[in-house]
Design a protein around this motif. Structure first.
Motif, PDB file in Angstrom:
ATOM      1  N   CYS A 233      56.100   9.774 -11.488  1.00 38.28           N
ATOM      2  CA  CYS A 233      56.116   8.651 -10.550  1.00 38.28           C
ATOM      3  C   CYS A 233      55.120   7.601 -11.014  1.00 38.28           C
ATOM      4  CB  CYS A 233      55.734   9.095  -9.133  1.00 38.28           C
ATOM      5  SG  CYS A 233      56.744  10.405  -8.437  1.00 38.28           S
ATOM      6  N   TYR A 234      55.300   6.385 -10.574  1.00 35.68           N
ATOM      7  CA  TYR A 234      54.307   5.337 -10.811  1.00 35.68           C
ATOM      8  C   TYR A 234      53.868   4.776  -9.463  1.00 35.68           C
ATOM      9  CZ  TYR A 234      57.877   1.807  -9.792  1.00 35.68           C
ATOM     10  OH  TYR A 234      58.831   1.047  -9.168  1.00 35.68           O
ATOM     11  N   SER A 235      52.725   4.133  -9.461  1.00 35.37           N
ATOM     12  CA  SER A 235      52.189   3.572  -8.230  1.00 35.37           C
ATOM     13  C   SER A 235      51.553   2.224  -8.515  1.00 35.37           C
ATOM     14  CB  SER A 235      51.138   4.518  -7.620  1.00 35.37           C
ATOM     15  OG  SER A 235      50.047   4.679  -8.511  1.00 35.37           O
ATOM     16  N   LEU A 236      51.408   1.431  -7.475  1.00 37.53           N
ATOM     17  CA  LEU A 236      50.737   0.139  -7.585  1.00 37.53           C
ATOM     18  C   LEU A 236      50.224  -0.251  -6.206  1.00 37.53           C
ATOM     19  CD1 LEU A 236      52.957  -2.114  -6.330  1.00 37.53           C
ATOM     20  CD2 LEU A 236      54.043  -1.619  -8.509  1.00 37.53           C
ATOM     21  N   GLY A 237      49.311  -1.224  -6.193  1.00 42.94           N
ATOM     22  CA  GLY A 237      48.769  -1.662  -4.919  1.00 42.94           C
ATOM     23  C   GLY A 237      47.741  -2.753  -5.095  1.00 42.94           C
TER      24      GLY A 237
END
Length: 269
Positions: A233-237
């Motif tokens: 999975c990848y994430s960002l914020g």
């Protein structure tokens, strides 16, 4: 037949209950690589020793929807309160799911002890409550976490957390809430850049690698990215600070299901 099937569903849900979920939007956007961090109240969830090196009075409130589903919504509330120069109290309350279908309640009381300027030790006492529709009612148990954080120097910090070391049992003769451990490291190569990495493992699941990066574009604006394995999975914020108030948003993808969103408000007291 219906009663029998509901019993099977209940036992299956209980075996996967209380899986680890990031306690804040910042943690979500760093893909959960937070066991070596000590910069916000919700890090109590990933490492109880974090409160020993976190000397601020802070309240955090978060809301999220797992995979974008209303039935899998979550509310998190965390508090950090220094009692003296060495001892800090941390508390958390998590609600996951809805009353009509399936609901998890988690209450955490933790203490962090600042042994030295570089070392902190901590422990969490956790109260689990799992609720099903009648006639099955509620299931309750207690869990225990231990953790340590060591600041090698101002730019490098390592953490180790052992969670659910007593492997609490929600339903008699069913699968227990699994013991897990996480070991992480965080680096600040520059004042405006954070790099974090973590190995997370439960007793019955494959090990999971997590990586996070935070860049402060301006003094009060941060951009975050992350990735993890099992599943990939990848994430960002992003995060915005305004005096004693901070707003954070995080997103985590999933290869099959929908993405998860989380927002957090932090109040520095």
């Amino acid at each position: 037949i219906v009663t029998f099937l509901l019993c099977l569903i209940s036992f299956e849900l209980s075996s996967g209950a209380f899986e680890e979920k990031p306690g804040s939007a910042r943690g979500l956007s760093l893909a959960g690589a937070t066991s070596s961090l000590s910069s916000e109240s919700s890090h109590l969830l990933s490492n109880p020793a974090s409160t020993g090196l976190f000397s601020k009075k802070e309240i955090q409130l978060s809301w999220s929807k797992l995979f974008g589903l209303d039935e899998l919504s979550q509310v998190d509330l965390y508090l950090t309160l220094p009692l003296n120069k060495r001892l800090t109290l941390g508390a958390g309350y998590n609600i996951f799911g809805k009353n009509d279908y399936y609901k998890e309640n988690l209450i955490i009381i933790g203490f962090g002890i600042k042994v030295s300027e570089h070392l902190s030790l901590g422990t969490n006492l956790k109260y689990f409550q799992l609720s099903f529709p009648s006639p099955y009612g509620d299931f309750k148990t207690l869990g225990l976490d231990l953790g340590s954080l060591y600041k090698i120097e101002e730019k490098i910090q390592i953490g180790l957390a052992l969670k659910n070391i007593n492997q609490p049992e929600l339903i008699k003769n069913s699968d227990r809430i699994p013991f897990s451990y996480s070991a992480g490291i965080s680096l600040y190569p520059y004042k405006q850049i954070l790099l974090s990495a973590e190995l997370y493992k439960t007793k019955s699941e494959k090990e999971e690698l997590r990586f996070g990066q935070e860049i402060k574009v301006f003094r009060n604006l941060a951009l975050r990215f992350g990735m993890k394995t099992s599943p990939a999975c990848y994430s960002l914020g992003t995060g915005l600070e305004l005096e004693n108030l901070r707003f954070d948003y995080g997103y985590l993808s999933h290869p099959v299901l929908g993405g998860s969103h989380k927002v957090t408000l932090s109040f520095n007291l």
